[in-house]
Structure formats: C-alpha cells, structure tokens
Design an enzyme around this catalytic site. Structure first.
Site, PDB file in Angstrom:
ATOM      1  N   CYS A   1      33.242  25.426  29.196  1.00 12.48           N
ATOM      2  CA  CYS A   1      33.547  24.097  29.733  1.00 12.48           C
ATOM      3  C   CYS A   1      32.365  23.555  30.529  1.00 12.48           C
ATOM      4  CB  CYS A   1      34.787  24.163  30.618  1.00 12.48           C
ATOM      5  SG  CYS A   1      35.249  22.542  31.298  1.00 12.48           S
TER       6      CYS A   1
ATOM      7  N   LYS B   1      35.124  32.741  25.271  1.00 12.73           N
ATOM      8  CA  LYS B   1      34.775  31.519  24.527  1.00 12.73           C
ATOM      9  C   LYS B   1      33.563  30.890  25.197  1.00 12.73           C
ATOM     10  CE  LYS B   1      36.706  27.415  22.328  1.00 12.73           C
ATOM     11  NZ  LYS B   1      35.826  26.327  22.770  1.00 12.73           N
TER      12      LYS B   1
ATOM     13  N   HIS C   1      31.866  27.822  20.356  1.00  8.48           N
ATOM     14  CA  HIS C   1      31.783  26.389  20.079  1.00  8.48           C
ATOM     15  C   HIS C   1      30.339  26.097  19.690  1.00  8.48           C
ATOM     16  CE1 HIS C   1      32.896  22.037  21.468  1.00  8.48           C
ATOM     17  NE2 HIS C   1      32.147  22.044  20.377  1.00  8.48           N
TER      18      HIS C   1
ATOM     19  N   ASN D   1      34.038  27.416  16.312  1.00  9.72           N
ATOM     20  CA  ASN D   1      34.807  26.264  16.768  1.00  9.72           C
ATOM     21  C   ASN D   1      33.866  25.065  16.840  1.00  9.72           C
ATOM     22  OD1 ASN D   1      35.511  24.946  19.891  1.00  9.72           O
ATOM     23  ND2 ASN D   1      37.012  24.765  18.260  1.00  9.72           N
TER      24      ASN D   1
ATOM     25  N   GLY E   1      34.242  20.648  15.583  1.00 13.58           N
ATOM     26  CA  GLY E   1      34.095  19.667  14.512  1.00 13.58           C
ATOM     27  C   GLY E   1      34.683  20.072  13.179  1.00 13.58           C
TER      28      GLY E   1
ATOM     29  N   GLY F   1      40.687  22.780  17.181  1.00 17.05           N
ATOM     30  CA  GLY F   1      41.265  22.226  18.398  1.00 17.05           C
ATOM     31  C   GLY F   1      41.811  20.829  18.218  1.00 17.05           C
TER      32      GLY F   1
END
Length: 268
Positions: free
Chosen positions: A11, A50, A82, A122, A124, A144
């Site tokens: 994040c 993650k 990601h 992860n 797109g 997601g």
C-alpha cells in the site's frame, strides 16, 4: 479462525507510510523478515506477503529480488506481487493502481529466480486470456477490482480452472440470496441493507438495463423500504430499460435539441 496471515507491503498511501507499514517496508526487507519469522514461530497458518515490484520510478530489479529472497529465508513461501511500482510521493492510492506501468515480466523473472516459492501475480488482470497467459508463467493470479466490478466474470472459474461442475445459478438466484442475507443481517444485527447492497452493484455488469438496476439499488430514498421490495423495483426497472427500443443512431440527446430550440431566432 483465519486461514492465512497476509502482511501488506504494497500500500502506497501517505497515511500508511506514516505508520511505517505498506510499500515503504520494501526498503526494509530485514525488518519484514523479522516480522514474518515472529509470526511463523507462533502460528500454524501460512504467513504470506503482498508487495509491489519496486518503489517510485526506479526499475532496479535488485530491490524486489533481494526483498523476496530475504523474506523467504524467514519462512515466507508465498508472495502476491502487484506488478507495478508504488510511487510513494505524488500519486494518490487510486492513481497508484493505474498510473505506474504494469511490468508482468518482473514477476515472471521472480518465479524463475525463486522456483521453489509460490508466486501469484496481481494488477490489471481483466480477461480470461490474461489469466491463462499468466498461469503459464507463475503459480497464481489475484484479481481485485475487476472481480468487484464484474463478479459474474468469475462464475465459470471453478469449472474452467478446477474441473468443477458447471455453475448453474442465475443472476436472479444470486440477487435473491443477497436479499435473504440482507434480511437476516437486519434481524440479527440491525444492519441496514444499503451497506450490503452497495457491494453487489456489479452483478449485472454488461447487461442491458444494468444501469437502471444499479440506480434503484443505490437510491437513498429507498433506504427504509424492505430489500425484497427494492429488488422487485430494481428488476422491473432493468426489464423496462432492456426492452426499450434503442435511440436512433442520428438522434440528438434531449438536452442538445432543447438547447437548439432555445437558441433559435424568432421570425415574425
């Protein structure tokens, strides 16, 4: 209890950074490793991480490679990656989900460098073709936003990817089950149904009449109406919109034709 503990090292929000967690932890792989080991030593469920593939505008592969390697040594064997950098300055969390470019090849390289680890990708991913392409390179795919906005896309996944029996429920079946859930939660906990309904607004994504259906379920004027009655209104609105003839291709929107009429000069 929970089936997994997942440590968020992806994040990018400034508020999260002020708390010293999220993507900024990628700069401190040993600290993350210490956290993972402390958890692995006392729990029986998997501890996973993650993260992003880099920070800010740097494309230095060594950062993410060394991060994964260090954390893996502490006992983490599953990483959800990601496939974008996290820009810690200048972008909002929402912009950070779209503006940093996707680089799927970095995740594939991580899998080649760490073949014993479980690597899921992860970012797109919105088509079956992309899912299949990535499953040929890594161990898993995390979806997601597309799953949230277009959940029916996932309806045949158990059959497609796991050999399960075909999914036979309809969207109406799912809506009915959700209404039963709303009714049960209202009785048991006093939960207002809009708090639940807002999360199913993608159910009819791509169908004619879906917009009207969403509008009814989102209408705050109906918040005191029982959800079963709202469902009836939403279905009726969706059906009416779906059955309405499409406008002529050369038709002007009402607002444009009205504006032209208002601007036309008067002749005696």
């Amino acid at each position: 209890g929970y089936g997994e503990i997942n440590l968020n090292c992806g994040c990018p929000s400034e508020r999260v950074q002020r708390g010293a967690f999220g993507a900024c932890l990628m700069r401190e792989p040993q600290l993350v490793a210490d956290c993972v080991k402390a958890m692995v030593d006392v729990v029986r469920v998997p501890v996973t991480v993650k993260h992003r593939i880099g920070l800010d505008r740097s494309e230095d592969y060594a950062l993410v490679r060394d991060f994964v390697g260090t954390v893996a040594e502490a006992g983490c064997s599953t990483f959800i990656v990601h496939a974008r950098n996290a820009w810690l300055k200048g972008l909002s969390p929402k912009e950070n989900r779209d503006i940093p470019p996707l680089r799927y090849g970095v995740v594939a390289q991580l899998k080649r460098d760490f073949p014993a680890l479980t690597l899921a990708i992860n970012g797109g991913i919105a088509t079956d073709a992309t899912v299949l392409e990535q499953l040929a390179l890594v161990d898993g795919v995390m979806v997601g936003r597309e799953a949230y906005h277009n959940p029916w896309w996932l309806s045949d996944w158990d059959e497609r990817f796991y050999g399960a029996a075909p999914f036979t429920h309809t969207r109406d079946d799912i809506e009915e089950a959700m209404v039963q859930y709303m009714e049960r939660e209202a009785r048991t906990h006093g939960t207002p149904w809009p708090a639940i309904a807002r999360h199913m607004l993608g159910l009819r994504h791509g169908l004619r009449g879906a917009r009207r259906w969403r509008q009814v379920w989102s209408d705050h004027h109906l918040k005191d109406t029982p959800p079963r009655a709202v469902m009836a209104l939403a279905r009726a609105a969706a059906q009416a919109a779906a059955e309405a003839p499409p406008p002529p291709l050369n038709a002007e929107p009402d607002c444009v034709s009205s504006a032209r009429s208002a601007a036309a000069p008067l002749h005696s």
